[in-house]
Design a protein around this motif. Structure first.
Motif, PDB file in Angstrom:
ATOM      1  N   ALA A  27       0.990  -1.401   0.138  1.00  0.00           N
ATOM      2  CA  ALA A  27      -0.089   0.031  -0.257  1.00  0.00           C
ATOM      3  C   ALA A  27       0.906   1.284   0.268  1.00  0.00           C
ATOM      4  O   ALA A  27       0.549   2.383  -1.204  1.00  0.00           O
ATOM      5  N   PHE A  28       1.787   1.717   0.782  1.00  0.00           N
ATOM      6  CA  PHE A  28       2.540   2.470   1.436  1.00  0.00           C
ATOM      7  C   PHE A  28       3.515   2.682  -0.439  1.00  0.00           C
ATOM      8  O   PHE A  28       3.809   3.450  -1.055  1.00  0.00           O
ATOM      9  N   GLY A  29       3.720   1.748  -0.393  1.00  0.00           N
ATOM     10  CA  GLY A  29       5.215   1.666  -1.388  1.00  0.00           C
ATOM     11  C   GLY A  29       4.798   2.199  -2.590  1.00  0.00           C
ATOM     12  O   GLY A  29       5.409   2.875  -3.572  1.00  0.00           O
ATOM     13  N   ALA A  30       3.295   1.108  -3.061  1.00  0.00           N
ATOM     14  CA  ALA A  30       3.183   1.898  -4.569  1.00  0.00           C
ATOM     15  C   ALA A  30       2.502   3.192  -4.800  1.00  0.00           C
ATOM     16  O   ALA A  30       2.938   3.939  -5.515  1.00  0.00           O
ATOM     17  N   LEU A  31       2.005   3.957  -2.875  1.00  0.00           N
ATOM     18  CA  LEU A  31       1.962   5.236  -2.854  1.00  0.00           C
ATOM     19  C   LEU A  31       2.839   6.001  -3.659  1.00  0.00           C
ATOM     20  O   LEU A  31       2.843   7.415  -3.895  1.00  0.00           O
ATOM     21  N   ALA A  32       4.017   5.598  -2.515  1.00  0.00           N
ATOM     22  CA  ALA A  32       5.320   6.540  -2.817  1.00  0.00           C
ATOM     23  C   ALA A  32       5.658   6.709  -3.896  1.00  0.00           C
ATOM     24  O   ALA A  32       6.095   7.240  -4.729  1.00  0.00           O
ATOM     25  N   ALA A  33       5.679   5.271  -4.731  1.00  0.00           N
ATOM     26  CA  ALA A  33       6.487   5.330  -6.367  1.00  0.00           C
ATOM     27  C   ALA A  33       4.907   6.394  -7.098  1.00  0.00           C
ATOM     28  O   ALA A  33       5.719   6.983  -8.353  1.00  0.00           O
ATOM     29  N   LYS A  34       4.174   6.033  -6.852  1.00  0.00           N
ATOM     30  CA  LYS A  34       3.401   6.941  -7.501  1.00  0.00           C
ATOM     31  C   LYS A  34       3.252   8.362  -7.822  1.00  0.00           C
ATOM     32  O   LYS A  34       3.183   8.595  -8.517  1.00  0.00           O
ATOM     33  N   VAL A  35       3.447   8.759  -6.367  1.00  0.00           N
ATOM     34  CA  VAL A  35       3.532   9.716  -5.879  1.00  0.00           C
ATOM     35  C   VAL A  35       4.989  10.707  -6.431  1.00  0.00           C
ATOM     36  O   VAL A  35       5.280  11.739  -7.031  1.00  0.00           O
TER      37      VAL A  35
END
Length: 266
Positions: A27-35
């Protein structure tokens, strides 16, 4: 010194920076990558699950960013070195590291085998240490500073009655690692900070946001401790991430930033 005054938002710019994000299928890793991709960084997304990793890479590219997937886990010195080597092979350098890989295992201490405790410590602490070590070596060689963002939790500061002895201990260790590396790499211009969230909307916590009797009861107990009066949303992590990954945080290091709606303040 005042070059930012004509464009204060430039302080938060990461355009063209090369960012490694581990745990990119979570959840956080995917968000971080996309941000970071949406902000113009070149992203190396790392995860052990290839299908979800490919989806995240495609979303990053859909945002107009250069992005590559690395189907590895940061669970050994060799793997972490290989992850950094992939970033250098594709983009020539490493500017930002976000370690979002990790795990939890909930059980009362008397019911948890030592191997399960050590597995959580390995996933959350050892892998953070190994990945920071590998990326930090490259940043030191480049001699231009860098940004390291580790993933902590409000549980690094607070205990929990429901069998979190492994998780709380591991996140407290991540906090200590953050402070130690912040001191060790300060003069090299490499900042090391951690984001420590409380409950955020994700596939794992989706049930807590539902209109069910169980969810409402759990929320009520939790929210009685949260001054903001709500659970966290992904956007609440995006701002802190950009701050810690950009030059806006150049004078902040060894810091644990609690993204918790005030949960740890009271």
């Amino acid at each position: 010194m005042s070059d930012f005054l004509s464009d204060p938002m430039s302080l938060f710019g990461v355009k063209g920076k090369v960012a490694i994000v581990t745990g990119a299928s979570g959840a956080f890793g995917a968000l971080a990558a996309k941000v970071l991709a949406g902000a113009g960084a070149k992203v190396i997304a790392v995860a052990g699950s290839k299908g979800p990793l490919d989806e995240v890479v495609a979303e990053c590219r859909g945002l107009g960013a250069e992005a590559e997937g690395v189907n590895r886990r940061p669970d050994s010195e060799a793997e972490c070195d290989a992850i950094v080597a992939e970033a250098v092979r594709h983009y020539g350098r490493v500017d930002i590291l976000v370690v979002a890989s990790g795990k939890n295992d909930v059980a009362k201490i008397t019911e948890m085998a030592p191997e399960r405790f050590l597995d959580v410590m390995d996933a959350n602490v050892t892998q953070s240490w190994l990945m920071a070590r590998a990326a930090g070596k490259r940043m030191l060689e480049q001699g231009e500073g860098g940004k390291v963002v580790l993933m902590s939790s409000a549980r690094g500061k607070l205990g929990h009655p429901a069998g979190y002895s492994a998780y709380c201990a591991s996140k407290s260790a991540v906090d200590g690692l953050t402070r130690a590396l912040g001191c060790e790499w300060g003069e090299a211009g490499i900042t090391v900070n951690a984001i420590a969230p409380t409950v955020f909307r994700s596939p794992l916590t989706a049930w807590m946001f539902e209109d069910t009797e169980r969810a409402e009861a759990v929320r009520a107990g939790f929210l009685s401790r949260v001054p903001k009066g709500r659970l966290g949303e992904p956007a609440d992590l995006a701002g802190p991430l950009l701050f810690l990954a950009s030059r806006a945080s150049d004078f902040y290091t060894g810091h644990v930033l609690y993204a918790d709606g005030g949960y740890t303040a009271g």
